[in-house]
Motif scaffolding. Sequence first.
Motif, PDB file in Angstrom:
ATOM      1  N   TYR A 157     -12.563 -28.534 -19.244  1.00  0.00           N
ATOM      2  CA  TYR A 157     -12.345 -29.949 -19.409  1.00  0.00           C
ATOM      3  C   TYR A 157     -13.755 -30.508 -19.333  1.00  0.00           C
ATOM      4  O   TYR A 157     -14.681 -30.132 -18.644  1.00  0.00           O
ATOM      5  CB  TYR A 157     -11.511 -30.438 -18.291  1.00  0.00           C
ATOM      6  CG  TYR A 157     -10.360 -29.552 -18.125  1.00  0.00           C
ATOM      7  CD1 TYR A 157      -9.064 -29.531 -19.132  1.00  0.00           C
ATOM      8  CD2 TYR A 157     -10.253 -28.668 -17.130  1.00  0.00           C
ATOM      9  CE1 TYR A 157      -8.184 -28.681 -18.970  1.00  0.00           C
ATOM     10  CE2 TYR A 157      -9.173 -27.807 -16.924  1.00  0.00           C
ATOM     11  CZ  TYR A 157      -8.073 -27.763 -17.560  1.00  0.00           C
ATOM     12  OH  TYR A 157      -6.937 -27.162 -17.497  1.00  0.00           O
ATOM     13  N   SER A 158     -13.984 -31.981 -20.157  1.00  0.00           N
ATOM     14  CA  SER A 158     -15.043 -32.547 -20.029  1.00  0.00           C
ATOM     15  C   SER A 158     -14.763 -33.912 -20.159  1.00  0.00           C
ATOM     16  O   SER A 158     -13.890 -34.189 -21.007  1.00  0.00           O
ATOM     17  CB  SER A 158     -16.272 -31.941 -21.026  1.00  0.00           C
ATOM     18  OG  SER A 158     -17.500 -32.427 -20.563  1.00  0.00           O
ATOM     19  N   GLY A 159     -15.770 -34.881 -19.922  1.00  0.00           N
ATOM     20  CA  GLY A 159     -15.576 -36.455 -20.128  1.00  0.00           C
ATOM     21  C   GLY A 159     -15.008 -37.340 -19.234  1.00  0.00           C
ATOM     22  O   GLY A 159     -15.198 -38.426 -19.349  1.00  0.00           O
ATOM     23  N   ASN A 186      -8.855 -17.128 -23.429  1.00  0.00           N
ATOM     24  CA  ASN A 186      -8.412 -16.194 -24.300  1.00  0.00           C
ATOM     25  C   ASN A 186      -6.761 -16.236 -24.752  1.00  0.00           C
ATOM     26  O   ASN A 186      -6.411 -15.014 -24.732  1.00  0.00           O
ATOM     27  CB  ASN A 186      -8.972 -14.718 -23.900  1.00  0.00           C
ATOM     28  CG  ASN A 186      -8.915 -13.653 -25.205  1.00  0.00           C
ATOM     29  OD1 ASN A 186      -9.083 -14.299 -26.171  1.00  0.00           O
ATOM     30  ND2 ASN A 186      -8.809 -12.519 -24.715  1.00  0.00           N
ATOM     31  N   TYR A 187      -6.404 -17.458 -24.594  1.00  0.00           N
ATOM     32  CA  TYR A 187      -4.902 -17.474 -24.610  1.00  0.00           C
ATOM     33  C   TYR A 187      -4.282 -16.787 -25.996  1.00  0.00           C
ATOM     34  O   TYR A 187      -3.393 -16.297 -25.949  1.00  0.00           O
ATOM     35  CB  TYR A 187      -4.300 -18.696 -24.727  1.00  0.00           C
ATOM     36  CG  TYR A 187      -2.939 -18.984 -24.461  1.00  0.00           C
ATOM     37  CD1 TYR A 187      -2.471 -19.041 -23.189  1.00  0.00           C
ATOM     38  CD2 TYR A 187      -2.329 -19.205 -25.391  1.00  0.00           C
ATOM     39  CE1 TYR A 187      -1.140 -19.191 -23.158  1.00  0.00           C
ATOM     40  CE2 TYR A 187      -0.845 -19.436 -25.372  1.00  0.00           C
ATOM     41  CZ  TYR A 187      -0.299 -19.399 -24.251  1.00  0.00           C
ATOM     42  OH  TYR A 187       1.013 -19.575 -24.163  1.00  0.00           O
ATOM     43  N   ALA A 188      -4.960 -17.050 -27.082  1.00  0.00           N
ATOM     44  CA  ALA A 188      -4.564 -16.824 -28.389  1.00  0.00           C
ATOM     45  C   ALA A 188      -4.271 -15.265 -28.496  1.00  0.00           C
ATOM     46  O   ALA A 188      -3.285 -14.680 -29.216  1.00  0.00           O
ATOM     47  CB  ALA A 188      -5.457 -17.321 -29.491  1.00  0.00           C
ATOM     48  N   GLU A 201      -8.409 -23.054 -16.067  1.00  0.00           N
ATOM     49  CA  GLU A 201      -7.696 -22.087 -15.316  1.00  0.00           C
ATOM     50  C   GLU A 201      -7.636 -20.899 -16.035  1.00  0.00           C
ATOM     51  O   GLU A 201      -7.583 -20.890 -17.382  1.00  0.00           O
ATOM     52  CB  GLU A 201      -6.203 -22.551 -14.920  1.00  0.00           C
ATOM     53  CG  GLU A 201      -6.185 -23.488 -14.081  1.00  0.00           C
ATOM     54  CD  GLU A 201      -6.145 -24.955 -14.801  1.00  0.00           C
ATOM     55  OE1 GLU A 201      -5.991 -26.054 -14.111  1.00  0.00           O
ATOM     56  OE2 GLU A 201      -6.627 -25.291 -16.021  1.00  0.00           O
ATOM     57  N   GLY A 202      -7.491 -19.846 -15.431  1.00  0.00           N
ATOM     58  CA  GLY A 202      -7.798 -18.378 -15.948  1.00  0.00           C
ATOM     59  C   GLY A 202      -6.654 -18.197 -16.929  1.00  0.00           C
ATOM     60  O   GLY A 202      -7.109 -17.602 -17.908  1.00  0.00           O
ATOM     61  N   ASN A 249     -13.807 -31.113 -10.750  1.00  0.00           N
ATOM     62  CA  ASN A 249     -12.681 -30.010 -10.643  1.00  0.00           C
ATOM     63  C   ASN A 249     -11.302 -30.287 -11.088  1.00  0.00           C
ATOM     64  O   ASN A 249     -10.479 -30.194 -10.407  1.00  0.00           O
ATOM     65  CB  ASN A 249     -12.915 -29.273  -9.365  1.00  0.00           C
ATOM     66  CG  ASN A 249     -12.484 -27.988  -9.431  1.00  0.00           C
ATOM     67  OD1 ASN A 249     -12.408 -27.402 -10.449  1.00  0.00           O
ATOM     68  ND2 ASN A 249     -11.870 -27.428  -8.275  1.00  0.00           N
ATOM     69  N   PRO A 250     -10.951 -30.846 -12.193  1.00  0.00           N
ATOM     70  CA  PRO A 250      -9.727 -31.470 -12.632  1.00  0.00           C
ATOM     71  C   PRO A 250      -8.849 -30.096 -12.918  1.00  0.00           C
ATOM     72  O   PRO A 250      -9.210 -29.175 -13.481  1.00  0.00           O
ATOM     73  CB  PRO A 250      -9.957 -32.067 -13.783  1.00  0.00           C
ATOM     74  CG  PRO A 250     -11.114 -31.551 -14.446  1.00  0.00           C
ATOM     75  CD  PRO A 250     -12.275 -31.262 -13.447  1.00  0.00           C
ATOM     76  N   THR A 251      -7.672 -30.168 -12.854  1.00  0.00           N
ATOM     77  CA  THR A 251      -6.528 -29.233 -13.251  1.00  0.00           C
ATOM     78  C   THR A 251      -5.957 -29.732 -14.302  1.00  0.00           C
ATOM     79  O   THR A 251      -6.114 -30.620 -14.943  1.00  0.00           O
ATOM     80  CB  THR A 251      -5.598 -29.207 -11.995  1.00  0.00           C
ATOM     81  OG1 THR A 251      -4.763 -30.438 -12.218  1.00  0.00           O
ATOM     82  CG2 THR A 251      -6.060 -28.962 -10.667  1.00  0.00           C
TER      83      THR A 251
END
Length: 211
Positions: free
Chosen positions: A61-63, A175-177, A170-171, A68-70
Amino acid sequence: MKANWRIAHGLFSFFLALFWLAPLAYAAPPTQEAVLAGGCFWCLEHDLGKLPGVVKAESGYSGGSLANPTYQQVSGEGTGHQEAVLVRFDPKRISYPALLRSYWRNVDPLDGKGQFCDRGDSYRPVIFFNSPQQRAAAEASLKAAAAELKRPEAAIRVEIKPLQRFWLGEGYHQNYADRNSVKYNYYRWACGRDRRLDSLWGNKARTGAAW
């Protein structure tokens, strides 16, 4: 004899030092980093991560301003963050402008309110630059993308802004794909991502071909 021994010992130490230091002279060049947002970070991570010269791509996440957002906070649209990808690349194998060309061919630049079926601020397309050189390259790439799409620059809705901080996601997003290929491929198809990319970019969709 002692003098000869000292000379021999000195030469041995000199060549031993050269042996250990030689690999440092041929060390691999340092990687560079780019942070890019283009809708679902699963898709952008997958598409950019497979490019020759890209060492690693990670979702996060950025911007926004929240530290440390979830995922739940970002997707709730209250933090100002976008789903983004941190790309580490070898500039001797792929330049930043070449990486940007692939980025543009993997997003819908005409949509500033989300990407494909994903709507909301967290899915907006953004190029986060981390140096004056990256900013100049990003602005030049926007002009090139507008020209290729035969649209005025004002019609391009990809924001270019300075990088403040990238927060690793989050972990289970990484590499979800590859780890969840069936779910990922169904999501990508149902979201209409590739259909829209093909309609915009034609046979250059999802490539880094020259402008």
